[in-house]
Design a protein around this motif. Structure first.
Motif, PDB file in Angstrom:
ATOM      1  N   ASP A 116       0.738  -1.246   0.144  1.00  0.00           N
ATOM      2  CA  ASP A 116      -0.079  -0.135   0.116  1.00  0.00           C
ATOM      3  C   ASP A 116       0.795   1.362   0.108  1.00  0.00           C
ATOM      4  N   GLU A 117       1.984   1.252  -0.690  1.00  0.00           N
ATOM      5  CA  GLU A 117       2.993   2.407  -0.786  1.00  0.00           C
ATOM      6  C   GLU A 117       2.051   3.565  -1.264  1.00  0.00           C
ATOM      7  N   ASP A 118       1.033   3.287  -2.215  1.00  0.00           N
ATOM      8  CA  ASP A 118       0.431   4.452  -2.882  1.00  0.00           C
ATOM      9  C   ASP A 118      -0.414   5.356  -2.170  1.00  0.00           C
ATOM     10  N   VAL A 119      -0.830   4.381  -1.104  1.00  0.00           N
ATOM     11  CA  VAL A 119      -1.807   5.016  -0.068  1.00  0.00           C
ATOM     12  C   VAL A 119      -1.009   6.196   0.672  1.00  0.00           C
ATOM     13  N   PHE A 120       0.490   5.836   1.005  1.00  0.00           N
ATOM     14  CA  PHE A 120       1.079   6.825   2.001  1.00  0.00           C
ATOM     15  C   PHE A 120       1.745   7.951   0.809  1.00  0.00           C
ATOM     16  N   GLY A 132       0.878  12.345   1.146  1.00  0.00           N
ATOM     17  CA  GLY A 132       2.176  13.355   1.252  1.00  0.00           C
ATOM     18  C   GLY A 132       3.519  12.796   1.353  1.00  0.00           C
ATOM     19  N   VAL A 133       3.638  11.363   1.391  1.00  0.00           N
ATOM     20  CA  VAL A 133       4.927  10.608   1.558  1.00  0.00           C
ATOM     21  C   VAL A 133       5.326  10.720   0.121  1.00  0.00           C
TER      22      VAL A 133
END
Length: 128
Positions: free
Chosen positions: A62-66, A70-71
């Motif tokens: 779920d890196e896209d959620v971060f 704003g990450v």
């Protein structure tokens, strides 16, 4: 838990990177990194390891959620060793930490004369 926050310089010469101008407004951005640890606790070591594996998997997938929040990037994802917590209470726990680093960008703008800006509708950030 959160570790130290450090500034990641976008070039070797200055603290801020000038990335856009519009009229008399200059837009800047800085990149920061912060070390994060998610502590996965359980009464048994193998169960804490399974929880840590699930947490690390969700973070990786779920890196896209971060990124939508704003990450800029997630790096250094790792699962640490079992750490037993022995206390005077009857309950004993095992901690398996999941560690990673988040990089995020802080952007702002100012006028050429140094005066403040009331609001900014949008700042486009470009990768260096």
């Amino acid at each position: 838990s959160r570790g130290p926050i450090s500034k990641t310089y976008t070039d070797g010469r200055q603290n801020q990177r000038r990335f856009s101008t519009k009229g008399d407004i200059i837009k800047f951005c800085d990149r920061f990194s912060v070390q994060m640890t998610v502590h996965c606790l359980s009464k048994k070591g193998p169960e804490a390891e399974r929880i840590a594996s699930l947490v690390a998997g969700v973070i990786a997938v779920d890196e896209d959620v971060f990124k939508r929040r704003g990450v800029h990037a997630l790096t250094g994802l790792s699962i640490g060793p079992e750490i037993p917590y022995i206390s005077s209470a009857e309950l004993e726990l095992v901690d398996v930490p999941v560690m990673f680093t988040m990089e995020y960008v802080w952007a702002w703008a100012r006028r050429l004369d140094g005066s403040a800006i009331k609001s900014i509708s949008r700042i486009d950030i470009e990768d260096p």
